[in-house]
Design a protein around this motif. Structure first.
Motif, PDB file in Angstrom:
ATOM      1  N   THR A 350      45.294  29.924 118.028  1.00  0.00           N
ATOM      2  CA  THR A 350      43.411  29.836 118.275  1.00  0.00           C
ATOM      3  C   THR A 350      43.224  31.538 118.325  1.00  0.00           C
ATOM      4  O   THR A 350      42.106  31.903 118.617  1.00  0.00           O
ATOM      5  N   ALA A 351      44.354  32.320 118.145  1.00  0.00           N
ATOM      6  CA  ALA A 351      44.033  33.826 118.475  1.00  0.00           C
ATOM      7  C   ALA A 351      43.308  34.461 117.079  1.00  0.00           C
ATOM      8  O   ALA A 351      43.513  33.982 116.067  1.00  0.00           O
ATOM      9  N   ASP A 352      42.549  35.445 117.502  1.00  0.00           N
ATOM     10  CA  ASP A 352      42.005  36.344 116.390  1.00  0.00           C
ATOM     11  C   ASP A 352      43.101  37.036 115.760  1.00  0.00           C
ATOM     12  O   ASP A 352      43.954  37.448 116.419  1.00  0.00           O
ATOM     13  N   GLN A 353      42.973  37.540 114.545  1.00  0.00           N
ATOM     14  CA  GLN A 353      43.912  38.327 113.838  1.00  0.00           C
ATOM     15  C   GLN A 353      43.303  39.769 113.784  1.00  0.00           C
ATOM     16  O   GLN A 353      42.481  40.176 112.670  1.00  0.00           O
ATOM     17  N   TYR A 354      43.651  40.624 114.713  1.00  0.00           N
ATOM     18  CA  TYR A 354      43.285  41.825 114.833  1.00  0.00           C
ATOM     19  C   TYR A 354      43.763  42.623 113.676  1.00  0.00           C
ATOM     20  O   TYR A 354      44.815  42.531 113.022  1.00  0.00           O
ATOM     21  N   LEU A 366      37.986  44.114 109.246  1.00  0.00           N
ATOM     22  CA  LEU A 366      38.482  44.832 110.369  1.00  0.00           C
ATOM     23  C   LEU A 366      38.151  43.941 111.837  1.00  0.00           C
ATOM     24  O   LEU A 366      36.794  43.896 111.757  1.00  0.00           O
ATOM     25  N   LEU A 367      39.138  43.430 112.422  1.00  0.00           N
ATOM     26  CA  LEU A 367      38.726  42.604 113.517  1.00  0.00           C
ATOM     27  C   LEU A 367      39.141  43.469 114.743  1.00  0.00           C
ATOM     28  O   LEU A 367      40.448  43.864 114.788  1.00  0.00           O
ATOM     29  N   LEU A 368      38.143  43.950 115.535  1.00  0.00           N
ATOM     30  CA  LEU A 368      38.498  44.411 116.769  1.00  0.00           C
ATOM     31  C   LEU A 368      38.016  43.934 118.043  1.00  0.00           C
ATOM     32  O   LEU A 368      37.215  42.914 118.196  1.00  0.00           O
ATOM     33  N   HIS A 369      38.882  44.161 119.123  1.00  0.00           N
ATOM     34  CA  HIS A 369      38.723  43.559 120.399  1.00  0.00           C
ATOM     35  C   HIS A 369      37.604  44.210 121.040  1.00  0.00           C
ATOM     36  O   HIS A 369      37.324  45.485 121.292  1.00  0.00           O
ATOM     37  N   VAL A 370      37.003  43.184 121.652  1.00  0.00           N
ATOM     38  CA  VAL A 370      35.434  43.411 122.608  1.00  0.00           C
ATOM     39  C   VAL A 370      35.926  42.735 123.925  1.00  0.00           C
ATOM     40  O   VAL A 370      35.841  41.422 123.872  1.00  0.00           O
ATOM     41  N   ALA A 430      41.969  50.688 115.949  1.00  0.00           N
ATOM     42  CA  ALA A 430      41.781  49.734 114.825  1.00  0.00           C
ATOM     43  C   ALA A 430      42.760  48.701 114.914  1.00  0.00           C
ATOM     44  O   ALA A 430      42.385  47.371 114.810  1.00  0.00           O
ATOM     45  N   ASP A 431      43.895  48.769 115.577  1.00  0.00           N
ATOM     46  CA  ASP A 431      44.862  47.802 115.493  1.00  0.00           C
ATOM     47  C   ASP A 431      45.317  47.262 117.002  1.00  0.00           C
ATOM     48  O   ASP A 431      45.999  46.487 117.179  1.00  0.00           O
ATOM     49  N   GLY A 432      44.212  47.702 117.756  1.00  0.00           N
ATOM     50  CA  GLY A 432      44.493  47.141 119.224  1.00  0.00           C
ATOM     51  C   GLY A 432      45.947  47.358 120.071  1.00  0.00           C
ATOM     52  O   GLY A 432      46.132  46.699 120.692  1.00  0.00           O
ATOM     53  N   ARG A 433      46.649  48.514 119.599  1.00  0.00           N
ATOM     54  CA  ARG A 433      47.832  48.720 120.042  1.00  0.00           C
ATOM     55  C   ARG A 433      47.788  49.239 121.539  1.00  0.00           C
ATOM     56  O   ARG A 433      48.860  49.180 122.157  1.00  0.00           O
ATOM     57  N   GLU A 434      46.460  49.723 121.926  1.00  0.00           N
ATOM     58  CA  GLU A 434      46.489  49.999 123.324  1.00  0.00           C
ATOM     59  C   GLU A 434      46.311  48.832 124.252  1.00  0.00           C
ATOM     60  O   GLU A 434      46.230  49.077 125.642  1.00  0.00           O
ATOM     61  N   ARG A 440      44.628  40.837 124.789  1.00  0.00           N
ATOM     62  CA  ARG A 440      43.850  40.486 123.668  1.00  0.00           C
ATOM     63  C   ARG A 440      43.544  38.942 123.474  1.00  0.00           C
ATOM     64  O   ARG A 440      42.683  38.689 122.729  1.00  0.00           O
ATOM     65  N   ASN A 441      43.971  38.202 124.349  1.00  0.00           N
ATOM     66  CA  ASN A 441      43.813  36.940 124.336  1.00  0.00           C
ATOM     67  C   ASN A 441      43.212  36.253 125.462  1.00  0.00           C
ATOM     68  O   ASN A 441      43.299  35.112 125.880  1.00  0.00           O
ATOM     69  N   SER A 442      42.252  36.935 125.972  1.00  0.00           N
ATOM     70  CA  SER A 442      41.705  36.816 127.278  1.00  0.00           C
ATOM     71  C   SER A 442      40.276  36.414 126.769  1.00  0.00           C
ATOM     72  O   SER A 442      39.518  36.839 125.941  1.00  0.00           O
ATOM     73  N   LEU A 443      39.551  35.433 127.595  1.00  0.00           N
ATOM     74  CA  LEU A 443      38.089  35.053 127.333  1.00  0.00           C
ATOM     75  C   LEU A 443      37.622  34.812 128.901  1.00  0.00           C
ATOM     76  O   LEU A 443      38.295  34.472 129.737  1.00  0.00           O
ATOM     77  N   ALA A 444      36.230  35.296 128.875  1.00  0.00           N
ATOM     78  CA  ALA A 444      35.577  34.955 130.239  1.00  0.00           C
ATOM     79  C   ALA A 444      34.036  34.815 130.003  1.00  0.00           C
ATOM     80  O   ALA A 444      33.503  35.328 129.122  1.00  0.00           O
ATOM     81  N   CYS A 445      33.573  33.906 130.878  1.00  0.00           N
ATOM     82  CA  CYS A 445      31.952  33.749 130.775  1.00  0.00           C
ATOM     83  C   CYS A 445      31.523  34.594 131.572  1.00  0.00           C
ATOM     84  O   CYS A 445      32.102  35.634 132.178  1.00  0.00           O
ATOM     85  N   VAL A 446      30.045  34.906 131.475  1.00  0.00           N
ATOM     86  CA  VAL A 446      29.174  35.983 132.323  1.00  0.00           C
ATOM     87  C   VAL A 446      29.314  35.737 133.740  1.00  0.00           C
ATOM     88  O   VAL A 446      29.665  36.621 134.481  1.00  0.00           O
ATOM     89  N   SER A 447      29.003  34.466 134.058  1.00  0.00           N
ATOM     90  CA  SER A 447      29.067  34.105 135.819  1.00  0.00           C
ATOM     91  C   SER A 447      28.207  35.397 136.431  1.00  0.00           C
ATOM     92  O   SER A 447      27.141  35.627 135.897  1.00  0.00           O
TER      93      SER A 447
END
Length: 582
Positions: A350-354, A366-370, A430-434, A440-447
């Motif tokens: 289910t992971a994004d391919q960064y 290019l897929l980037l983490h937000v 670009a590669d999310g190495r930081e 990288r694999n976390s999700l959260a709603c607004v709440s």
């Protein structure tokens, strides 16, 4: 199985909840919205308008951080509106992203929220600026029709065309299905865009106006969601949808879709008759059949869904009430054809391919983490400014992922360095190495602070919790392992917490119900582990589990599978099983 009783779409049933009455009296979603938004006395709108505005893509919210202080001063809450755009598959042009940035700065809270359903949300828009915001969206062919409400919502699809050659064709079905299932009422255009009243009406036998041929006067009992996944990638969590479509591709050719029905994640505390449910696979349809399958499935829910108790009004309860065999028979009778046997499909993640990926045309994506979908500028990361400069350069399209991240697509090789330079100047690689694998694999709603349903923090707290978990992960050699953690402020499921290997669902401020054992492929719900835990308990419990996992895992074993094998939690019974065609 209960004996089905077909509802009459144009009649309000005795005992129906007020929402059904609001819809009945709304003149196809018009109601008194014009008068309510012209009222200068309050920043709020009435209960009927609060329900109707959802169909137009907006929610009434208030700043909960200010509630007590405003109450002490005898002021009404700090009301504002959230607008959620309709954008099938999360697709935007550079020009459209520029407009999103402008709206957020002019009328919003200067951030852009990427939702878990591939939609842009604007927060903090005051009542008297809502129409201006919608007009600005319309300037670049964007809208918020059916962004919320008891209709089909934003249609999701795996965003990255580099992952499979057929993905662009599959991507097109998100837009096709979304357009096909749009409400036909002109209320949105009349109220917000000042277009002529009454356009689009047509007469049927007897002289009545037919405004909603798919929905009828009362629309659906509750929201309806559709998602399309392309194996081996399940980044949209296809089985959480009312209709999940699994694309079947052979030799780069789209053959059709496995159809799964009845998914949904929400639960109500104190109601044991409510539950999360993964969609059940019922058969295979061709690309030519898929619009009919989606429309008729949605209309089965229109006709048979519960309208007296909204807690039981989602399609998953209709499927469970009447049974899969009944549903399949009803669907095939309405469609005029039988679904074919299921085709073999295998999901791996289910992971994004960064990072960068080259597609079949020779262009790059290019897929980037937000972090939890909040595009903003901070001292460490000026992500909003970076995205603005990339849009101004007009070197790519924008697509949102179902994991709240951003994809730049269609980039020429000569423009890759330009994008990387802009990102690095603003603090992003670009590669999310930081980032750690968990982050990288976390999700959260607004709440908090704007969602009225939130019982605990989610988006504002999960980054801090992960920071406190990372030393434990590093100690056990797991810092780059892709352990999937998800957090929601309530049990309604916007952050898909019940699908996480670690799921945290808000119970009260600083307290969460802890769930374990979701899988890495999006085919299994997790299981309740401990109730009403605080941060110290979460950190202590996970530190022990991480240590055991590092020492005793099998080769390739994911964390969610490990906790089940070790008996920490029992597996749920609704794991989706795959099999070849019969």
């Amino acid at each position: 199985m209960n004996t089905p009783i077909k509802k009459v779409p144009g009649v309000v049933e005795p005992g129906s909840v007020d929402v059904e009455t609001f819809k009945d009296e709304s003149d196809y979603l018009r109601g008194n919205l014009i008068e309510a938004f012209a009222d200068p006395i309050t920043g709020n709108i009435g209960p009927a308008e609060t329900q109707l505005i959802k169909f137009h893509g907006a929610y009434v919210q208030d700043d909960r951080d200010q509630r007590i202080r405003r109450q002490e001063k005898k002021l009404e809450p700090a009301y504002s509106f959230m607008i959620r755009m309709r954008m099938p598959g999360g697709a935007l042009t550079s020009k459209q992203w520029l407009k999103c940035d402008e709206i957020s700065n002019t009328y919003g809270n200067e951030t852009i929220k990427l939702s878990t359903r591939q939609a842009v949300q604007f927060h903090g828009i005051i009542k008297f600026d809502l129409d201006k915001s919608i007009k600005m969206m319309d300037e670049v062919a964007l809208d918020s029709i059916a962004g919320c409400g008891d209709v089909n919502r934003n249609v999701m699809v795996t965003p990255d065309p580099a992952l499979q050659k057929a993905n662009e064709e599959i991507y097109g079905y998100a837009k096709t299905i979304s357009e096909h299932l749009l409400p036909q009422s002109r209320a949105y255009h009349e109220i917000w865009l000042d277009e002529g009243k009454g356009e689009g009406k047509k007469l049927v036998a007897g002289g009545e106006e037919e405004l909603e041929p798919l929905y009828g006067k009362h629309y659906l009992p509750r929201k309806f969601k559709i998602g399309i996944a392309t194996p081996p990638y399940n980044d949209i969590d296809v089985y959480i949808n009312d209709i999940g479509l699994i694309a079947i591709v052979e030799d780069d050719k789209l053959l059709g879709f496995n159809v799964a029905v009845g998914g949904g994640l929400g639960k109500t505390y104190g109601r044991d008759d409510t539950l999360p449910r993964l969609a059940s696979e019922v058969g295979f349809c061709t690309p030519e059949q898929v619009l009919k399958v989606c429309a008729e499935t949605m209309m089965i829910q229109r006709d048979y869904g519960e309208r007296k108790d909204r807690k039981l009004s989602r399609f998953k309860y209709t499927v469970d009430k009447y049974g899969l065999d009944w549903f399949k028979t009803e669907l095939e009778e309405r469609c005029g054809f039988e679904l074919a046997p299921l085709r073999k499909a295998v999901f791996k993640t289910t992971a994004d391919q960064y990072g960068w990926h080259k597609d079949h045309t020779g262009k790059w994506n290019l897929l980037l983490h937000v972090e939890h979908g909040r595009v903003r500028d901070t001292a460490e990361l000026q992500q909003k400014s970076a995205f603005l400069k990339i849009a101004q350069a007009d070197v790519c399209g924008f697509r949102l992922s179902g994991n709240q991240n951003m994809l730049f697509h269609g980039v020429k090789a000569a423009d890759k360095k330009k994008i990387e330079k802009i990102l690095e100047e603003h603090g992003q690689f670009a590669d999310g190495r930081e980032l750690s694998g968990m982050r990288r694999n976390s999700l959260a709603c607004v709440s908090m602070n704007t969602c009225p349903l939130g019982m605990a923090e989610a988006e504002r707290y999960l980054p801090t919790l992960i920071t406190k978990l990372e030393p434990s992960l590093e100690k056990h050699g797991l810092l780059q392992d892709e352990i999937k953690i998800r957090m929601t402020g309530c049990p309604n499921g916007c952050g898909r917490s019940v699908m996480g290997e670690i799921g945290l669902i808000g119970k009260s401020m600083g307290r969460y119900n802890m769930y374990l054992g979701g899988d890495a492929e999006g085919q299994r719900l997790n299981t309740a582990y401990k109730e009403n835990v605080d941060e110290a308990t979460i950190l202590a419990e996970l530190d022990v589990m991480f240590g055991d996992y590092a020492k005793d895992r099998k080769k390739g074993e994911q964390f969610g599978d490990f906790v089940i094998r070790k008996g920490i939690v029992a597996p749920t019974e609704n794991r989706i099983e795959y099999f070849s065609s019969k």
